[in-house]
Write a protein that holds these residues in place. Structure first.
Motif, PDB file in Angstrom:
ATOM      1  N   ALA A 174     -12.941  -4.067   7.635  1.00 43.77           N
ATOM      2  CA  ALA A 174     -11.549  -3.967   7.179  1.00 43.77           C
ATOM      3  C   ALA A 174     -11.386  -4.425   5.734  1.00 43.77           C
ATOM      4  O   ALA A 174     -10.390  -4.093   5.083  1.00 43.77           O
ATOM      5  CB  ALA A 174     -10.645  -4.793   8.091  1.00 43.77           C
ATOM      6  N   PHE A 175     -12.363  -5.189   5.229  1.00 39.57           N
ATOM      7  CA  PHE A 175     -12.266  -5.722   3.875  1.00 39.57           C
ATOM      8  C   PHE A 175     -13.005  -4.857   2.858  1.00 39.57           C
ATOM      9  O   PHE A 175     -13.166  -5.252   1.711  1.00 39.57           O
ATOM     10  CB  PHE A 175     -12.823  -7.152   3.833  1.00 39.57           C
ATOM     11  CG  PHE A 175     -12.057  -8.105   4.706  1.00 39.57           C
ATOM     12  CD1 PHE A 175     -10.911  -8.726   4.249  1.00 39.57           C
ATOM     13  CD2 PHE A 175     -12.474  -8.357   6.012  1.00 39.57           C
ATOM     14  CE1 PHE A 175     -10.193  -9.596   5.055  1.00 39.57           C
ATOM     15  CE2 PHE A 175     -11.766  -9.231   6.820  1.00 39.57           C
ATOM     16  CZ  PHE A 175     -10.630  -9.846   6.342  1.00 39.57           C
ATOM     17  N   ASN A 185      -1.609   4.993   3.822  1.00 39.60           N
ATOM     18  CA  ASN A 185      -1.675   3.556   3.595  1.00 39.60           C
ATOM     19  C   ASN A 185      -0.568   3.184   2.613  1.00 39.60           C
ATOM     20  O   ASN A 185      -0.665   3.453   1.417  1.00 39.60           O
ATOM     21  CB  ASN A 185      -3.039   3.153   3.039  1.00 39.60           C
ATOM     22  CG  ASN A 185      -3.135   1.653   2.788  1.00 39.60           C
ATOM     23  OD1 ASN A 185      -2.376   0.863   3.354  1.00 39.60           O
ATOM     24  ND2 ASN A 185      -4.052   1.255   1.928  1.00 39.60           N
ATOM     25  N   GLN A 186       0.479   2.554   3.110  1.00 42.38           N
ATOM     26  CA  GLN A 186       1.658   2.264   2.298  1.00 42.38           C
ATOM     27  C   GLN A 186       1.744   0.791   1.872  1.00 42.38           C
ATOM     28  O   GLN A 186       2.813   0.315   1.492  1.00 42.38           O
ATOM     29  CB  GLN A 186       2.906   2.650   3.079  1.00 42.38           C
ATOM     30  CG  GLN A 186       3.114   4.148   3.204  1.00 42.38           C
ATOM     31  CD  GLN A 186       3.564   4.793   1.901  1.00 42.38           C
ATOM     32  OE1 GLN A 186       4.494   4.334   1.244  1.00 42.38           O
ATOM     33  NE2 GLN A 186       2.904   5.876   1.514  1.00 42.38           N
ATOM     34  N   SER A 187       0.635   0.089   1.920  1.00 45.03           N
ATOM     35  CA  SER A 187       0.625  -1.323   1.528  1.00 45.03           C
ATOM     36  C   SER A 187       0.516  -1.470   0.013  1.00 45.03           C
ATOM     37  O   SER A 187       0.378  -0.489  -0.726  1.00 45.03           O
ATOM     38  CB  SER A 187      -0.552  -2.033   2.191  1.00 45.03           C
ATOM     39  OG  SER A 187      -1.781  -1.543   1.653  1.00 45.03           O
ATOM     40  N   LEU A 188       0.560  -2.708  -0.445  1.00 43.10           N
ATOM     41  CA  LEU A 188       0.346  -3.003  -1.867  1.00 43.10           C
ATOM     42  C   LEU A 188      -1.016  -2.501  -2.316  1.00 43.10           C
ATOM     43  O   LEU A 188      -1.152  -1.923  -3.403  1.00 43.10           O
ATOM     44  CB  LEU A 188       0.467  -4.513  -2.110  1.00 43.10           C
ATOM     45  CG  LEU A 188       0.118  -5.007  -3.515  1.00 43.10           C
ATOM     46  CD1 LEU A 188       1.059  -4.428  -4.556  1.00 43.10           C
ATOM     47  CD2 LEU A 188       0.127  -6.534  -3.560  1.00 43.10           C
ATOM     48  N   ALA A 189      -2.035  -2.712  -1.478  1.00 36.27           N
ATOM     49  CA  ALA A 189      -3.390  -2.254  -1.820  1.00 36.27           C
ATOM     50  C   ALA A 189      -3.423  -0.741  -1.989  1.00 36.27           C
ATOM     51  O   ALA A 189      -4.133  -0.217  -2.867  1.00 36.27           O
ATOM     52  CB  ALA A 189      -4.378  -2.688  -0.735  1.00 36.27           C
ATOM     53  N   GLY A 190      -2.656  -0.016  -1.168  1.00 33.60           N
ATOM     54  CA  GLY A 190      -2.582   1.438  -1.283  1.00 33.60           C
ATOM     55  C   GLY A 190      -1.930   1.858  -2.587  1.00 33.60           C
ATOM     56  O   GLY A 190      -2.409   2.765  -3.280  1.00 33.60           O
ATOM     57  N   LEU A 191      -0.813   1.204  -2.929  1.00 32.81           N
ATOM     58  CA  LEU A 191      -0.121   1.490  -4.186  1.00 32.81           C
ATOM     59  C   LEU A 191      -1.049   1.270  -5.381  1.00 32.81           C
ATOM     60  O   LEU A 191      -1.144   2.113  -6.279  1.00 32.81           O
ATOM     61  CB  LEU A 191       1.111   0.592  -4.304  1.00 32.81           C
ATOM     62  CG  LEU A 191       1.807   0.562  -5.669  1.00 32.81           C
ATOM     63  CD1 LEU A 191       2.480   1.896  -5.962  1.00 32.81           C
ATOM     64  CD2 LEU A 191       2.831  -0.569  -5.730  1.00 32.81           C
ATOM     65  N   LEU A 231       5.822  -9.362   4.199  1.00 29.76           N
ATOM     66  CA  LEU A 231       4.501  -9.698   3.668  1.00 29.76           C
ATOM     67  C   LEU A 231       3.385  -9.158   4.556  1.00 29.76           C
ATOM     68  O   LEU A 231       2.327  -8.757   4.064  1.00 29.76           O
ATOM     69  CB  LEU A 231       4.349 -11.213   3.521  1.00 29.76           C
ATOM     70  CG  LEU A 231       5.145 -11.888   2.401  1.00 29.76           C
ATOM     71  CD1 LEU A 231       4.793 -13.377   2.333  1.00 29.76           C
ATOM     72  CD2 LEU A 231       4.875 -11.240   1.055  1.00 29.76           C
ATOM     73  N   MET A 232       3.608  -9.148   5.871  1.00 38.12           N
ATOM     74  CA  MET A 232       2.600  -8.612   6.774  1.00 38.12           C
ATOM     75  C   MET A 232       2.282  -7.160   6.433  1.00 38.12           C
ATOM     76  O   MET A 232       1.124  -6.717   6.503  1.00 38.12           O
ATOM     77  CB  MET A 232       3.074  -8.705   8.230  1.00 38.12           C
ATOM     78  CG  MET A 232       2.020  -8.263   9.244  1.00 38.12           C
ATOM     79  SD  MET A 232       2.605  -8.242  10.960  1.00 38.12           S
ATOM     80  CE  MET A 232       3.613  -6.764  10.917  1.00 38.12           C
ATOM     81  N   LEU A 233       3.310  -6.408   6.043  1.00 37.87           N
ATOM     82  CA  LEU A 233       3.135  -4.999   5.703  1.00 37.87           C
ATOM     83  C   LEU A 233       2.638  -4.821   4.272  1.00 37.87           C
ATOM     84  O   LEU A 233       1.795  -3.969   3.994  1.00 37.87           O
ATOM     85  CB  LEU A 233       4.460  -4.258   5.894  1.00 37.87           C
ATOM     86  CG  LEU A 233       5.002  -4.254   7.325  1.00 37.87           C
ATOM     87  CD1 LEU A 233       6.437  -3.748   7.355  1.00 37.87           C
ATOM     88  CD2 LEU A 233       4.113  -3.406   8.231  1.00 37.87           C
ATOM     89  N   ILE A 234       3.143  -5.640   3.371  1.00 34.21           N
ATOM     90  CA  ILE A 234       2.782  -5.509   1.961  1.00 34.21           C
ATOM     91  C   ILE A 234       1.336  -5.931   1.710  1.00 34.21           C
ATOM     92  O   ILE A 234       0.592  -5.260   0.982  1.00 34.21           O
ATOM     93  CB  ILE A 234       3.734  -6.355   1.086  1.00 34.21           C
ATOM     94  CG1 ILE A 234       5.139  -5.747   1.090  1.00 34.21           C
ATOM     95  CG2 ILE A 234       3.217  -6.472  -0.341  1.00 34.21           C
ATOM     96  CD1 ILE A 234       6.181  -6.620   0.412  1.00 34.21           C
ATOM     97  N   LEU A 235       0.903  -7.026   2.312  1.00 36.70           N
ATOM     98  CA  LEU A 235      -0.392  -7.630   1.984  1.00 36.70           C
ATOM     99  C   LEU A 235      -1.539  -7.155   2.865  1.00 36.70           C
ATOM    100  O   LEU A 235      -2.696  -7.440   2.561  1.00 36.70           O
ATOM    101  CB  LEU A 235      -0.289  -9.160   2.065  1.00 36.70           C
ATOM    102  CG  LEU A 235       0.761  -9.801   1.148  1.00 36.70           C
ATOM    103  CD1 LEU A 235       0.704 -11.316   1.255  1.00 36.70           C
ATOM    104  CD2 LEU A 235       0.568  -9.363  -0.301  1.00 36.70           C
ATOM    105  N   ASN A 236      -1.234  -6.458   3.941  1.00 35.05           N
ATOM    106  CA  ASN A 236      -2.297  -5.895   4.766  1.00 35.05           C
ATOM    107  C   ASN A 236      -3.068  -4.876   3.926  1.00 35.05           C
ATOM    108  O   ASN A 236      -2.468  -3.935   3.400  1.00 35.05           O
ATOM    109  CB  ASN A 236      -1.691  -5.217   5.993  1.00 35.05           C
ATOM    110  CG  ASN A 236      -2.740  -4.766   6.998  1.00 35.05           C
ATOM    111  OD1 ASN A 236      -3.942  -4.869   6.763  1.00 35.05           O
ATOM    112  ND2 ASN A 236      -2.288  -4.252   8.121  1.00 35.05           N
ATOM    113  N   PRO A 237      -4.389  -5.030   3.764  1.00 36.19           N
ATOM    114  CA  PRO A 237      -5.131  -4.085   2.909  1.00 36.19           C
ATOM    115  C   PRO A 237      -4.934  -2.630   3.301  1.00 36.19           C
ATOM    116  O   PRO A 237      -4.864  -1.745   2.446  1.00 36.19           O
ATOM    117  CB  PRO A 237      -6.591  -4.518   3.095  1.00 36.19           C
ATOM    118  CG  PRO A 237      -6.508  -5.961   3.448  1.00 36.19           C
ATOM    119  CD  PRO A 237      -5.257  -6.085   4.278  1.00 36.19           C
ATOM    120  N   ILE A 238      -4.841  -2.376   4.614  1.00 35.43           N
ATOM    121  CA  ILE A 238      -4.576  -1.017   5.081  1.00 35.43           C
ATOM    122  C   ILE A 238      -3.440  -1.078   6.096  1.00 35.43           C
ATOM    123  O   ILE A 238      -3.629  -1.469   7.246  1.00 35.43           O
ATOM    124  CB  ILE A 238      -5.827  -0.369   5.711  1.00 35.43           C
ATOM    125  CG1 ILE A 238      -6.945  -0.249   4.677  1.00 35.43           C
ATOM    126  CG2 ILE A 238      -5.487   1.002   6.269  1.00 35.43           C
ATOM    127  CD1 ILE A 238      -8.217   0.390   5.196  1.00 35.43           C
TER     128      ILE A 238
END
Length: 332
Positions: A174-175, A185-191, A231-238
């Motif tokens: 997952a990492f 993937n709509q998280s911060l990592a996706g953006l 934060l759970m949605l924003i910071l989840n890598p995927i």
């Protein structure tokens, strides 16, 4: 279809195979923790699964609206029609509606439900941060203790040799750095991946956690809980789009704080591009923007409208400058 993955994993396990090695219904091994079998082993009928999933979502709304039945029914009906994360959940046979219910039950009643949610999927562990902000250290200890008990129970049905493969191999996948740029993937990592700025992920993660902690100490519990949910949605890598069903928590709890902002966030969250490749990548993170608006509202309250305007203006200027730079020989 995710339900088919759950179904095959259970059948492989109880036939003596190891689902953490390979499954036919997904590329690669089963990627849920061993404790998930304490839950999905009892849901081997798709119709029953779908009915209970819909019921879990409705009960979550019912509790979040302070048990207002007609309001809950209206919101459930609207979600059924236009809220894509819920529709995606149902269509995929995903497990998120059950986890949502357990998280909401933990908020209103007993931390046992949070431990059970974590045993199904690890991402709700971030709600320990909510207890930490509220200085409710006793509940943190209770949740962690219950997680250990549930893990011990999982050893009854999932052999330790199978579990070693999960913890030593599957868990760490997952990492990885790949696959985060896809539209779903709509998280911060996706953006950031879609913008080729992934190096900003950890600094922004630390900033968001720090601001949430500092500001959250002075806020009412519904705003802190809403912020941590975001934060759970924003910071989840995927964070796939179906996971954004959790956004129903801040959408309801923050509605009376600023109805216009919440409605704007709802439409960003409810939308889905059927042909995302045709959409400018700056617009393809609409669900991230929706959750970020809710996080800003939870943390900054009345000041959030002005702050969102400033951040939006800076973002537009940044996109324009990047466009100008890309017209030349240098681009990122």
């Amino acid at each position: 279809m995710d339900y088919n993955v759950y179904d095959e994993a259970v059948k492989v396990l109880f036939s003596g195979g190891n689902p953490y090695l390979h499954l036919i219904t997904m590329p690669g091994p089963f990627n849920y923790p061993p404790t998930v079998f304490l839950f999905i082993s009892f849901l081997q009928n798709r119709l029953i699964f779908d009915i209970l999933s819909a019921l879990a979502f409705f009960i979550s709304i019912f509790l979040l609206t302070n048990k207002k039945f007609f309001v809950s029914f209206f919101l459930f009906f609207v979600s059924l029609l236009i809220f894509f994360p819920y529709k995606f959940n149902v269509g995929m046979g995903q497990i998120n509606n059950f986890i949502l219910l357990f998280v909401v039950l933990a908020y209103y009643y007993n931390p046992f439900f949070l431990a059970y949610a974590i045993s199904i999927k690890l991402t709700p562990i971030i709600f320990l941060f909510y207890y930490f902000i509220k200085k409710d250290y006793k509940k943190i200890i209770i949740v962690l203790t219950l997680c250990l008990i549930l893990y011990a129970m999982s050893l009854i049905i999932v052999p330790f040799d199978f579990q070693k493969i999960y913890f030593l191999d599957v868990f760490w996948r997952a990492f990885g750095t790949g696959g985060k740029e896809v539209y779903y993937n709509q998280s911060l990592a996706g953006l950031l991946a879609r913008s080729n700025t992934s190096f900003l992920f950890y600094p922004l993660t630390i900033l968001l956690l720090f601001v949430t902690y500092i500001k959250g100490k002075k806020l009412k519990r519904e705003r802190v809980f809403s912020a941590v949910t975001c934060l759970m949605l924003i910071l989840n890598p995927i964070a796939w789009q179906h996971q954004f069903v959790f956004a129903i928590i801040p959408l309801i709890l923050l509605f009376n704080l600023n109805k216009k902002l919440v409605l704007a966030a709802f439409f960003l969250l409810a939308w889905n591009f059927k042909q995302p490749d045709l959409v400018p990548k700056e617009l393809s993170s609409h669900q991230f923007y929706g959750v970020f608006i809710l996080w800003m509202l939870a943390i900054f309250g009345g000041k959030s409208t002005k702050l969102i305007g400033i951040i939006g203006t800076v973002g537009i200027i940044g996109v324009y400058l990047r466009f100008l730079i890309c017209r030349g020989s240098f681009c990122f």
